[in-house]
Design an enzyme around this catalytic site. Structure first.
Site, short mmCIF file in Angstrom:
data_model
loop_
_atom_site.label_atom_id
_atom_site.label_comp_id
_atom_site.label_asym_id
_atom_site.label_seq_id
_atom_site.Cartn_x
_atom_site.Cartn_y
_atom_site.Cartn_z
N ASN A 9 0.87 -1.17 0.00
CA ASN A 9 0.00 0.00 0.00
C ASN A 9 0.91 1.23 0.00
OD1 ASN A 9 -1.78 2.05 0.48
ND2 ASN A 9 -2.42 1.35 2.51
N TRP A 10 0.98 1.86 -1.16
CA TRP A 10 1.93 2.99 -1.30
C TRP A 10 1.37 4.27 -0.70
CZ3 TRP A 10 4.11 2.31 -7.03
CH2 TRP A 10 4.75 1.06 -7.10
N LYS A 11 0.13 4.25 -0.26
CA LYS A 11 -0.52 5.42 0.36
C LYS A 11 -0.30 6.65 -0.51
CE LYS A 11 -0.21 3.14 4.80
NZ LYS A 11 -0.08 3.23 6.25
N HIS A 95 -9.56 1.13 4.83
CA HIS A 95 -8.29 1.31 5.53
C HIS A 95 -8.50 2.24 6.73
CE1 HIS A 95 -4.19 2.45 6.45
NE2 HIS A 95 -3.83 1.35 5.82
N GLU A 97 -6.85 4.60 7.87
CA GLU A 97 -6.61 6.03 7.62
C GLU A 97 -7.84 6.67 6.98
OE1 GLU A 97 -2.91 5.39 5.61
OE2 GLU A 97 -2.00 4.83 7.52
N GLU A 167 -5.35 -4.90 10.50
CA GLU A 167 -4.34 -3.87 10.75
C GLU A 167 -4.65 -3.17 12.07
OE1 GLU A 167 -2.39 -2.67 6.73
OE2 GLU A 167 -4.06 -1.33 7.13
N GLY A 173 2.56 2.32 10.99
CA GLY A 173 3.51 3.42 10.88
C GLY A 173 4.19 3.78 12.19
N SER A 213 3.45 -2.10 10.38
CA SER A 213 4.90 -2.14 10.61
C SER A 213 5.52 -3.49 10.25
CB SER A 213 5.24 -1.76 12.06
OG SER A 213 4.84 -0.43 12.32
N GLY A 234 2.92 -1.10 4.33
CA GLY A 234 2.94 0.33 4.03
C GLY A 234 4.36 0.80 3.76
N GLY A 235 4.97 1.40 4.76
CA GLY A 235 6.29 2.03 4.60
C GLY A 235 7.32 1.16 3.90
#
Ligand code: 13P
Length: 252
Positions: A9-11, A95, A97, A167, A173, A213, A234-235
């Protein structure tokens, strides 16, 4: 047996040209993932360009959100059919977010999931509790309510082959991961809830990814658990080295 799936997920990262570079690296590094499936989810502006790069490869394309309507006067929104048309086969729905910052509710997750399915997109339905809910002992009830809301009105056929992502919001994150046991216990609870709603056979077939994470140094341990069918990253999906290392750790 459930095929492991690693989704990036490149957000809201990567311009279109940056996304092209990363997508090319993903295709090069991970086009041989034998029994592992790999999906990248770039931002909307890069979807078409990345779609051209992954076309014909084993890498799947996913979007990060969609609108539930087929089409209409919804400024700023994107429909399932538009996503399908540029090569998307997956879409992240619900998600945390989006729940936290953009008013996503269990009801909108439900409408979006139904819209995705109607266009043959596979929704990756995200669930997960916030820290306060976990500390208060409500994590299981919260996730169960999210699941029931998301799946309301879906048929067994529609739930068959769905993808879920657990999640825990406190692990996103933050560098703080759920322990493999915490994740596995929640995954088992998710599967049990789906079994109660749609039957054991359907529940055995859905894939439940862990997200929060996930890094190369914890991937093996998490992905080694039988209830964890992959990861939503993610990251660490923004750099080819870390994403490739996680995808390779998924090998069963
Ligand atoms: P991080 O891997 O950066 O914690 O993000 C997880 C996530 O939200 C994936 O959807």
């Amino acid at each position: 047996m459930r095929i492991p799936l690693i989704a990036g997920n490149w957000k809201m990262y990567k311009t279109s040209s940056e996304a092209i570079v990363l997508a090319e690296a993903v295709v090069k590094a991970l086009s041989m993932p034998d029994e592992t499936q790999v999906v990248v989810c770039p931002p909307f502006t890069a979807l078409a360009a990345v779609g051209q790069i992954v076309a014909g490869s084993k890498i799947g394309l996913g979007a990060q959100d969609l609108h539930w309507a087929k089409e209409g006067a919804y400024t700023g929104e994107v429909s399932a059919e538009m996503l399908w048309d540029i090569g998307c086969r997956y879409v992240i729905v619900g998600h945390s977010e989006r729940r936290q910052y953009f008013g996503e509710t269990n009801e909108s997750v439900n409408r979006k999931s139904l819209a995705a399915l109607a266009s043959n997109l596979t929704p990756i339905i995200c669930v997960g509790e916030i820290l306060f809910e976990r500390e208060a002992g409500h994590a299981y009830a919260v996730v169960e309510a999210q699941l029931k809301g998301a799946l309301s009105g879906l048929t067994s056929e529609q739930v068959q082959g769905l993808i879920f992502a657990y999640e825990p919001v406190w692990a996103i994150g933050t560098g703080k991961t759920a322990t493999p046991s915490q994740a596995e216990e929640m995954h088992a609870h998710i599967r049990k809830t789906i079994a109660l709603l749609f039957g054991a056979e359907i529940a055995q077939g859905v894939r439940i990814l862990y997200g929060g994470s996930v890094k190369p140094d914890n991937a093996k341990e998490l992905l080694g658990r039988s209830e964890i069918d992959g990861a939503l990253v993610g990251g660490a999906s923004l750099q080819i080295d870390s994403f490739a290392a996680i995808a390779k750790a998924a090998k069963r």
